[in-house]
Design a protein around this motif. Structure first.
Motif, PDB file in Angstrom:
ATOM      1  N   ILE A   9       0.826  -1.215   0.000  1.00 49.22           N
ATOM      2  CA  ILE A   9       0.000   0.000   0.000  1.00 49.22           C
ATOM      3  C   ILE A   9       0.856   1.259   0.000  1.00 49.22           C
ATOM      4  CG2 ILE A   9      -1.709   1.326   1.303  1.00 49.22           C
ATOM      5  CD1 ILE A   9      -2.849  -1.100  -0.072  1.00 49.22           C
ATOM      6  N   ALA A  10       1.965   1.240   0.746  1.00 50.65           N
ATOM      7  CA  ALA A  10       2.817   2.431   0.805  1.00 50.65           C
ATOM      8  C   ALA A  10       3.318   2.793  -0.586  1.00 50.65           C
ATOM      9  CB  ALA A  10       3.987   2.177   1.751  1.00 50.65           C
ATOM     10  N   HIS A  11       3.631   1.785  -1.385  1.00 51.38           N
ATOM     11  CA  HIS A  11       4.095   2.055  -2.753  1.00 51.38           C
ATOM     12  C   HIS A  11       2.973   2.625  -3.603  1.00 51.38           C
ATOM     13  CE1 HIS A  11       5.994   1.566  -6.626  1.00 51.38           C
ATOM     14  NE2 HIS A  11       4.968   0.834  -7.032  1.00 51.38           N
ATOM     15  N   LEU A  12       1.742   2.109  -3.429  1.00 51.15           N
ATOM     16  CA  LEU A  12       0.616   2.580  -4.225  1.00 51.15           C
ATOM     17  C   LEU A  12       0.270   4.030  -3.925  1.00 51.15           C
ATOM     18  CD1 LEU A  12      -1.755  -0.520  -4.003  1.00 51.15           C
ATOM     19  CD2 LEU A  12      -0.413   0.193  -5.958  1.00 51.15           C
ATOM     20  N   LYS A  13       0.553   4.482  -2.727  1.00 50.30           N
ATOM     21  CA  LYS A  13       0.161   5.839  -2.328  1.00 50.30           C
ATOM     22  C   LYS A  13       1.190   6.892  -2.722  1.00 50.30           C
ATOM     23  CE  LYS A  13      -2.943   4.724   1.500  1.00 50.30           C
ATOM     24  NZ  LYS A  13      -3.233   4.889   2.928  1.00 50.30           N
ATOM     25  N   LYS A  14       2.318   6.476  -3.292  1.00 51.91           N
ATOM     26  CA  LYS A  14       3.290   7.475  -3.716  1.00 51.91           C
ATOM     27  C   LYS A  14       2.751   8.261  -4.905  1.00 51.91           C
ATOM     28  CE  LYS A  14       7.436   5.080  -2.155  1.00 51.91           C
ATOM     29  NZ  LYS A  14       8.691   4.420  -2.576  1.00 51.91           N
ATOM     30  N   GLY A  15       2.926   9.556  -4.884  1.00 50.38           N
ATOM     31  CA  GLY A  15       2.461  10.384  -5.998  1.00 50.38           C
ATOM     32  C   GLY A  15       0.949  10.523  -6.012  1.00 50.38           C
ATOM     33  N   GLU A  16       0.440  10.960  -7.145  1.00 52.22           N
ATOM     34  CA  GLU A  16      -0.994  11.179  -7.291  1.00 52.22           C
ATOM     35  C   GLU A  16      -1.717   9.852  -7.473  1.00 52.22           C
ATOM     36  OE1 GLU A  16      -4.137  13.686 -10.109  1.00 52.22           O
ATOM     37  OE2 GLU A  16      -1.970  13.810 -10.410  1.00 52.22           O
ATOM     38  N   VAL A  17      -2.806   9.665  -6.760  1.00 48.41           N
ATOM     39  CA  VAL A  17      -3.593   8.443  -6.864  1.00 48.41           C
ATOM     40  C   VAL A  17      -4.563   8.586  -8.019  1.00 48.41           C
ATOM     41  CG1 VAL A  17      -5.255   6.941  -5.710  1.00 48.41           C
ATOM     42  CG2 VAL A  17      -3.392   7.966  -4.409  1.00 48.41           C
ATOM     43  N   ASN A  18      -4.619   7.576  -8.870  1.00 49.32           N
ATOM     44  CA  ASN A  18      -5.502   7.593 -10.039  1.00 49.32           C
ATOM     45  C   ASN A  18      -6.915   7.225  -9.612  1.00 49.32           C
ATOM     46  OD1 ASN A  18      -6.664   7.497 -12.496  1.00 49.32           O
ATOM     47  ND2 ASN A  18      -5.286   5.987 -13.379  1.00 49.32           N
ATOM     48  N   LEU A  19      -7.838   8.159  -9.715  1.00 51.46           N
ATOM     49  CA  LEU A  19      -9.224   7.943  -9.286  1.00 51.46           C
ATOM     50  C   LEU A  19     -10.098   7.798 -10.525  1.00 51.46           C
ATOM     51  CD1 LEU A  19      -9.199  10.695  -6.526  1.00 51.46           C
ATOM     52  CD2 LEU A  19      -8.944   8.247  -6.184  1.00 51.46           C
ATOM     53  N   GLY A  20     -10.259   6.572 -11.013  1.00 56.81           N
ATOM     54  CA  GLY A  20     -10.949   6.355 -12.277  1.00 56.81           C
ATOM     55  C   GLY A  20     -12.432   6.091 -12.110  1.00 56.81           C
ATOM     56  N   THR A  21     -13.242   6.778 -12.903  1.00 59.19           N
ATOM     57  CA  THR A  21     -14.703   6.632 -12.828  1.00 59.19           C
ATOM     58  C   THR A  21     -15.327   7.141 -14.122  1.00 59.19           C
ATOM     59  OG1 THR A  21     -14.867   6.863 -10.410  1.00 59.19           O
ATOM     60  CG2 THR A  21     -16.784   7.469 -11.652  1.00 59.19           C
ATOM     61  N   SER A  22     -16.471   6.571 -14.479  1.00 57.82           N
ATOM     62  CA  SER A  22     -17.324   7.131 -15.525  1.00 57.82           C
ATOM     63  C   SER A  22     -18.744   7.162 -14.976  1.00 57.82           C
ATOM     64  CB  SER A  22     -17.273   6.271 -16.798  1.00 57.82           C
ATOM     65  OG  SER A  22     -15.984   6.280 -17.368  1.00 57.82           O
ATOM     66  N   ILE A  23     -19.300   8.361 -14.815  1.00 58.13           N
ATOM     67  CA  ILE A  23     -20.661   8.506 -14.308  1.00 58.13           C
ATOM     68  C   ILE A  23     -21.463   9.378 -15.258  1.00 58.13           C
ATOM     69  CG2 ILE A  23     -20.079   8.149 -11.881  1.00 58.13           C
ATOM     70  CD1 ILE A  23     -20.131  11.180 -11.499  1.00 58.13           C
ATOM     71  N   MET A  24     -22.798   9.236 -15.192  1.00 59.13           N
ATOM     72  CA  MET A  24     -23.647   9.935 -16.157  1.00 59.13           C
ATOM     73  C   MET A  24     -25.077  10.010 -15.648  1.00 59.13           C
ATOM     74  SD  MET A  24     -24.086   8.934 -20.142  1.00 59.13           S
ATOM     75  CE  MET A  24     -24.760  10.112 -21.305  1.00 59.13           C
ATOM     76  N   ALA A  25     -25.771  11.079 -16.015  1.00 59.28           N
ATOM     77  CA  ALA A  25     -27.207  11.211 -15.748  1.00 59.28           C
ATOM     78  C   ALA A  25     -27.847  11.967 -16.900  1.00 59.28           C
ATOM     79  CB  ALA A  25     -27.459  11.942 -14.433  1.00 59.28           C
ATOM     80  N   VAL A  26     -29.018  11.503 -17.331  1.00 57.91           N
ATOM     81  CA  VAL A  26     -29.710  12.106 -18.480  1.00 57.91           C
ATOM     82  C   VAL A  26     -31.189  12.270 -18.135  1.00 57.91           C
ATOM     83  CG1 VAL A  26     -30.233  11.936 -20.934  1.00 57.91           C
ATOM     84  CG2 VAL A  26     -28.109  10.957 -20.050  1.00 57.91           C
ATOM     85  N   GLN A  27     -31.693  13.448 -18.399  1.00 57.01           N
ATOM     86  CA  GLN A  27     -33.109  13.756 -18.175  1.00 57.01           C
ATOM     87  C   GLN A  27     -33.922  13.334 -19.398  1.00 57.01           C
ATOM     88  OE1 GLN A  27     -33.688  17.931 -17.197  1.00 57.01           O
ATOM     89  NE2 GLN A  27     -35.582  17.975 -18.367  1.00 57.01           N
ATOM     90  N   PHE A  28     -35.111  12.782 -19.172  1.00 57.51           N
ATOM     91  CA  PHE A  28     -36.021  12.487 -20.274  1.00 57.51           C
ATOM     92  C   PHE A  28     -37.442  12.842 -19.833  1.00 57.51           C
ATOM     93  CE2 PHE A  28     -36.158   8.612 -17.773  1.00 57.51           C
ATOM     94  CZ  PHE A  28     -37.478   8.201 -17.859  1.00 57.51           C
ATOM     95  N   LYS A  29     -38.348  12.788 -20.770  1.00 55.29           N
ATOM     96  CA  LYS A  29     -39.721  13.130 -20.446  1.00 55.29           C
ATOM     97  C   LYS A  29     -40.295  12.082 -19.499  1.00 55.29           C
ATOM     98  CE  LYS A  29     -44.151  14.319 -22.584  1.00 55.29           C
ATOM     99  NZ  LYS A  29     -44.900  14.421 -23.867  1.00 55.29           N
ATOM    100  N   GLY A  30     -40.478  12.473 -18.246  1.00 56.95           N
ATOM    101  CA  GLY A  30     -41.017  11.551 -17.262  1.00 56.95           C
ATOM    102  C   GLY A  30     -40.044  11.134 -16.185  1.00 56.95           C
ATOM    103  N   GLY A  31     -38.764  11.504 -16.308  1.00 60.71           N
ATOM    104  CA  GLY A  31     -37.818  11.118 -15.274  1.00 60.71           C
ATOM    105  C   GLY A  31     -36.379  11.295 -15.697  1.00 60.71           C
TER     106      GLY A  31
END
Length: 266
Positions: A9-31
């Protein structure tokens, strides 16, 4: 189990931690339709392959979380608590805008300590379906669709070119599924499965798409413009220039002559 318990873990925390994600929200008629990938990373180490990044806030209000998992979970828990208090005090569900304002307040006032990008989406009596984007550092932006996380940088063009107003539920679900699958295929820090939730006046319905059923995009298996196929379409002087390379010169000359002959007779 030794390989899991002895992760450096100590090695993984060196430098910037890569925080990977893909999120999304879309409005449509009714919700609204919300969705996210399921990969949680710590540097190059995949800590969880099936994370649920869609968090329940109230009966018809959810949030999508990106950034530090610990930060976003803590903020979502606090807002969930306040949303339940709102219902107890006023006897009705809080508007989506009110929940978004709570998220924005917490993220902005603690922007130096938090890494949290939130999308709040849901349905209420006042506005119907609505989507609010709260990027890193705070700020509230109401939009018909919103994307976030590291995977979002790969799909802005696709969303701009594809999204249409007045979509129905099924078209919106397909749009979210395709967008997330494309982001996951291009972003090395996003991946796993797709979790979606369709929120309407009547219900909040969950959809799960396993990794082996994701929409597929071009992955380099086809060879676009092979030697014979590409040169056969080159007319005139350009063909003569290409003909100078290698054993395909005869093919190019023949294709060029045919092309010029067709032009004369057209």
């Amino acid at each position: 189990m030794d390989g899991i318990t002895n992760v450096p873990i100590a090695h993984l925390k060196k430098g910037e931690v890569n925080l990977g994600t893909s999120i999304m929200a879309v409005q449509f008629k009714g919700g609204v339709v919300i969705g996210a990938d399921t990969r949680t990373t710590t540097g190059s180490y995949i800590a969880n392959r099936v994370t649920d990044k869609l968090t329940h806030i109230h009966d018809r209000i959810y949030c999508c979380r990106s950034g530090s998992a610990a930060d976003t979970q803590a903020v979502a828990d606090i807002v969930h608590h306040h949303a339940q208090l709102y219902t107890s005090i006023y006897g009705s569900a809080p508007p989506v805008a009110t929940v978004a304002a709570l998220f924005e307040k917490l993220c902005y006032e603690n922007k130096d300590q938090l890494s949290a990008g939130i999308i709040v989406a849901g349905w209420d009596e006042e506005k119907g379906g609505s989507v609010y984007n709260i990027p890193l550092g705070g700020g509230t932006f109401q939009q018909p669709w919103a994307i976030g996380g590291s995977g979002s940088t790969y799909v802005y063009g696709y969303c701009d070119a594809t999204y249409q107003e007045n979509w129905g539920e099924e078209e919106t679900i397909e749009f979210v599924k395709n967008t997330l699958a494309l982001a996951m295929s291009r972003d090395g820090s996003s991946g796993g499965c797709i979790r979606m939730c369709v929120i309407t006046k009547d219900a909040a319905r969950r959809i799960f798409i396993p990794g082996n059923e994701l929409p597929r995009f071009w992955e380099g298996k086809e060879v676009v413009g092979s030697s014979a196929g590409a040169t056969a379409q080159v007319p005139g002087a350009a063909a003569a220039a290409v003909a100078a390379v290698g054993p395909y010169a005869g093919l190019v000359d023949e294709a060029s002559a045919n092309s010029e002959r067709n032009l004369k007779h057209s």
